[in-house]
Design an enzyme around this catalytic site. Structure first.
Site, PDB file in Angstrom:
ATOM      1  N   GLU A  16       0.759  -1.228  -0.225  1.00  9.71           N
ATOM      2  CA  GLU A  16      -0.220  -0.311   0.206  1.00  9.71           C
ATOM      3  C   GLU A  16       0.463   1.345   0.143  1.00  9.71           C
ATOM      4  O   GLU A  16       0.259   2.479   0.258  1.00  9.71           O
ATOM      5  CB  GLU A  16      -0.884   0.207   1.249  1.00  9.71           C
ATOM      6  CG  GLU A  16      -1.915  -1.330   1.276  1.00  9.71           C
ATOM      7  CD  GLU A  16      -2.319  -1.476   2.470  1.00  9.71           C
ATOM      8  OE1 GLU A  16      -3.570  -0.654   2.694  1.00  9.71           O
ATOM      9  OE2 GLU A  16      -2.281  -2.394   3.052  1.00  9.71           O
ATOM     10  N   SER A 142      -6.841  -2.994   2.507  1.00  9.02           N
ATOM     11  CA  SER A 142      -7.067  -2.169   1.154  1.00  9.02           C
ATOM     12  C   SER A 142      -7.395  -3.168  -0.358  1.00  9.02           C
ATOM     13  O   SER A 142      -7.037  -3.212  -1.108  1.00  9.02           O
ATOM     14  CB  SER A 142      -6.184  -1.728   1.013  1.00  9.02           C
ATOM     15  OG  SER A 142      -5.529  -0.274   1.380  1.00  9.02           O
ATOM     16  N   TYR A 212      -8.967   3.082  -5.054  1.00  7.35           N
ATOM     17  CA  TYR A 212      -7.808   3.916  -5.012  1.00  7.35           C
ATOM     18  C   TYR A 212      -8.293   4.493  -6.859  1.00  7.35           C
ATOM     19  O   TYR A 212      -7.151   5.237  -7.215  1.00  7.35           O
ATOM     20  CB  TYR A 212      -6.607   3.640  -4.677  1.00  7.35           C
ATOM     21  CG  TYR A 212      -6.665   3.516  -3.662  1.00  7.35           C
ATOM     22  CD1 TYR A 212      -6.998   4.300  -2.689  1.00  7.35           C
ATOM     23  CD2 TYR A 212      -6.221   2.181  -2.861  1.00  7.35           C
ATOM     24  CE1 TYR A 212      -7.595   4.556  -1.046  1.00  7.35           C
ATOM     25  CE2 TYR A 212      -6.506   1.414  -1.317  1.00  7.35           C
ATOM     26  CZ  TYR A 212      -6.459   2.622  -0.468  1.00  7.35           C
ATOM     27  OH  TYR A 212      -6.962   2.475   0.461  1.00  7.35           O
ATOM     28  N   ARG A 251     -12.075   2.222  10.810  1.00  5.03           N
ATOM     29  CA  ARG A 251     -12.985   2.664  10.362  1.00  5.03           C
ATOM     30  C   ARG A 251     -13.500   0.779   9.826  1.00  5.03           C
ATOM     31  O   ARG A 251     -12.017   0.153   9.691  1.00  5.03           O
ATOM     32  CB  ARG A 251     -12.633   2.655   8.885  1.00  5.03           C
ATOM     33  CG  ARG A 251     -13.404   3.698   7.165  1.00  5.03           C
ATOM     34  CD  ARG A 251     -13.134   3.361   6.427  1.00  5.03           C
ATOM     35  NE  ARG A 251     -12.715   1.045   5.025  1.00  5.03           N
ATOM     36  CZ  ARG A 251     -11.364   1.639   4.912  1.00  5.03           C
ATOM     37  NH1 ARG A 251     -10.449   2.483   5.043  1.00  5.03           N
ATOM     38  NH2 ARG A 251     -11.415   0.580   4.568  1.00  5.03           N
ATOM     39  N   ASP A 253     -15.508  -1.454   8.088  1.00  2.00           N
ATOM     40  CA  ASP A 253     -15.930  -2.702   6.832  1.00  2.00           C
ATOM     41  C   ASP A 253     -17.089  -3.988   6.922  1.00  2.00           C
ATOM     42  O   ASP A 253     -16.344  -4.793   7.514  1.00  2.00           O
ATOM     43  CB  ASP A 253     -15.005  -2.879   6.383  1.00  2.00           C
ATOM     44  CG  ASP A 253     -13.836  -1.632   5.785  1.00  2.00           C
ATOM     45  OD1 ASP A 253     -14.300  -0.316   5.703  1.00  2.00           O
ATOM     46  OD2 ASP A 253     -12.661  -2.074   5.473  1.00  2.00           O
ATOM     47  N   GLU A 269     -13.808  -6.477   8.605  1.00  5.61           N
ATOM     48  CA  GLU A 269     -12.524  -5.835   9.265  1.00  5.61           C
ATOM     49  C   GLU A 269     -12.404  -4.673   9.422  1.00  5.61           C
ATOM     50  O   GLU A 269     -12.842  -3.680   9.841  1.00  5.61           O
ATOM     51  CB  GLU A 269     -11.138  -5.854   8.630  1.00  5.61           C
ATOM     52  CG  GLU A 269     -11.481  -5.194   7.411  1.00  5.61           C
ATOM     53  CD  GLU A 269     -10.495  -5.192   6.186  1.00  5.61           C
ATOM     54  OE1 GLU A 269      -9.042  -5.386   6.719  1.00  5.61           O
ATOM     55  OE2 GLU A 269     -10.014  -5.324   4.955  1.00  5.61           O
ATOM     56  N   ASN A 271      -9.590  -0.825  10.304  1.00  2.38           N
ATOM     57  CA  ASN A 271      -8.898  -0.890   9.552  1.00  2.38           C
ATOM     58  C   ASN A 271      -8.209   0.691  10.881  1.00  2.38           C
ATOM     59  O   ASN A 271      -9.501   1.425  10.868  1.00  2.38           O
ATOM     60  CB  ASN A 271      -9.212   0.268   8.258  1.00  2.38           C
ATOM     61  CG  ASN A 271      -9.926  -0.732   7.860  1.00  2.38           C
ATOM     62  OD1 ASN A 271      -8.696  -1.690   6.679  1.00  2.38           O
ATOM     63  ND2 ASN A 271     -11.008  -0.741   7.689  1.00  2.38           N
ATOM     64  N   GLY A 275      -7.063   5.039   4.906  1.00  2.46           N
ATOM     65  CA  GLY A 275      -6.357   6.176   3.719  1.00  2.46           C
ATOM     66  C   GLY A 275      -7.259   7.968   4.691  1.00  2.46           C
ATOM     67  O   GLY A 275      -8.523   7.782   4.764  1.00  2.46           O
TER      68      GLY A 275
END
Length: 311
Positions: A16, A142, A212, A251, A253, A269, A271, A275
């Site tokens: 990443e 990601s 992205y 964050r 998901d 998951e 994070n 990002g």
């Protein structure tokens, strides 16, 4: 807040790297716009020496993946007595590992897909779960290395050694049932869940490119979902943040099977280093709450400064 010398740590050598460089550039620009002195560091093996020379008030950790999200950098900064943003060592070690995350969250009542760890070599003789199922590395973010294995897919039955996929890159993988439905995410900032966003990829699923590459995914924020699903997702994100001991922004998901109501909502998951690029979800949800990008970045710094360095 007082004007600080802030080292923005970005780049590194994980899968990443490019996302981290984009996050770091935006963060550095925002901090400079607020009057802070910023040192930009593309992390190399000499990072400890460079930080010792710079002597910043705080490090803004804009790294994604290993070694910036797995506890390695956090441990180094703890030893050096330097404040840093986002989660600490123990939280980072657990949250980047999907198996360890389940061991913390599932017993506390957070619904996550049942799964099991498999040796990649075993996939060439038999499927680990009924199809469709998902294979993912245990400690990448990601959506790096994620594969959805379907009936009649192009991987073979069982998976062929010659088929490109994460089994060629990782010795062990997490296998989970594929959950049909919709992709949701909820950010937490300063102990408050911000919103729920639905992610609608133009094609395929929400993989690295969809995350992205501009135009490949539609972000619907706030998500057009029933209030009870919104509230449940935000509550689960906040509780996961608390149980894991996250700091700053995180964050969570989700997948939501909209044919099953609340019973179809699964956390995938958490994070701990979400990002901060122009396409990223945390800044988007912050904007929906009236928090601009520079204020968001400064809030993350302020929380870390208030906590102070580790002993």
């Amino acid at each position: 807040m007082d004007k600080l010398h802030i080292a923005v740590l970005m780049g590194g050598w994980s899968a990443e790297r490019e996302v981290s460089l984009s996050s770091g550039a935006g963060i550095a620009d925002a901090l400079e716009s607020r009057g802070h002195r910023v040192s930009r560091i593309d992390m190399g093996r000499d990072v400890a020496q460079r930080l010792a020379e710079l002597r910043p008030d705080i490090v803004f950790n804009a790294l994604h993946g290993t070694p910036g999200e797995d506890g390695t950098v956090q441990g180094m900064l703890d030893l050096m007595g330097i404040r840093y943003t986002h989660s600490g060592l123990a939280t980072s070690v657990i949250a980047i590992d999907k198996e360890l995350t389940k061991m913390v969250l599932v017993p506390a009542g957070i619904r996550m897909p049942e799964g099991k760890m498999v040796e990649s070599e075993s996939l060439y003789s038999a499927d680990p779960l009924p199809r469709p199922f998902v294979l993912k590395p245990v400690n990448e973010g990601s959506s790096v290395g994620v594969a959805i294995v379907r009936e009649g897919g192009n991987y073979g039955a069982p998976i062929s050694r010659d088929s490109a996929g994460p089994w060629q890159e990782f010795d062990r993988l997490l296998a989970e049932p594929f959950i049909r439905g919709r992709e949701l995410t909820s950010a937490v900032l300063g102990g408050e869940a911000l919103a729920v966003t639905e992610l609608r990829p133009r094609s395929g699923f929400y993989d690295y490119d969809a995350k992205y590459t501009e135009g490949m995914t539609e972000h619907v924020c706030p998500a057009e979902i029933p209030d009870e699903i919104r509230d449940a997702a935000m509550a689960m994100a906040l509780e996961a943040h608390r149980l894991l001991g996250c700091r700053g922004a995180s964050r969570s998901d989700f997948r939501w099977d909209d044919e099953k109501g609340l019973d179809g909502l699964y956390l995938l998951e958490v994070n701990t280093q979400p990002g901060m690029t122009p396409l990223s979800l945390v800044p988007e949800q912050a904007r929906a709450r009236g928090i601009d990008y520079a204020e968001l970045v400064e809030r993350i710094v302020a929380e870390a400064m208030a906590e102070g360095p580790k002993a």
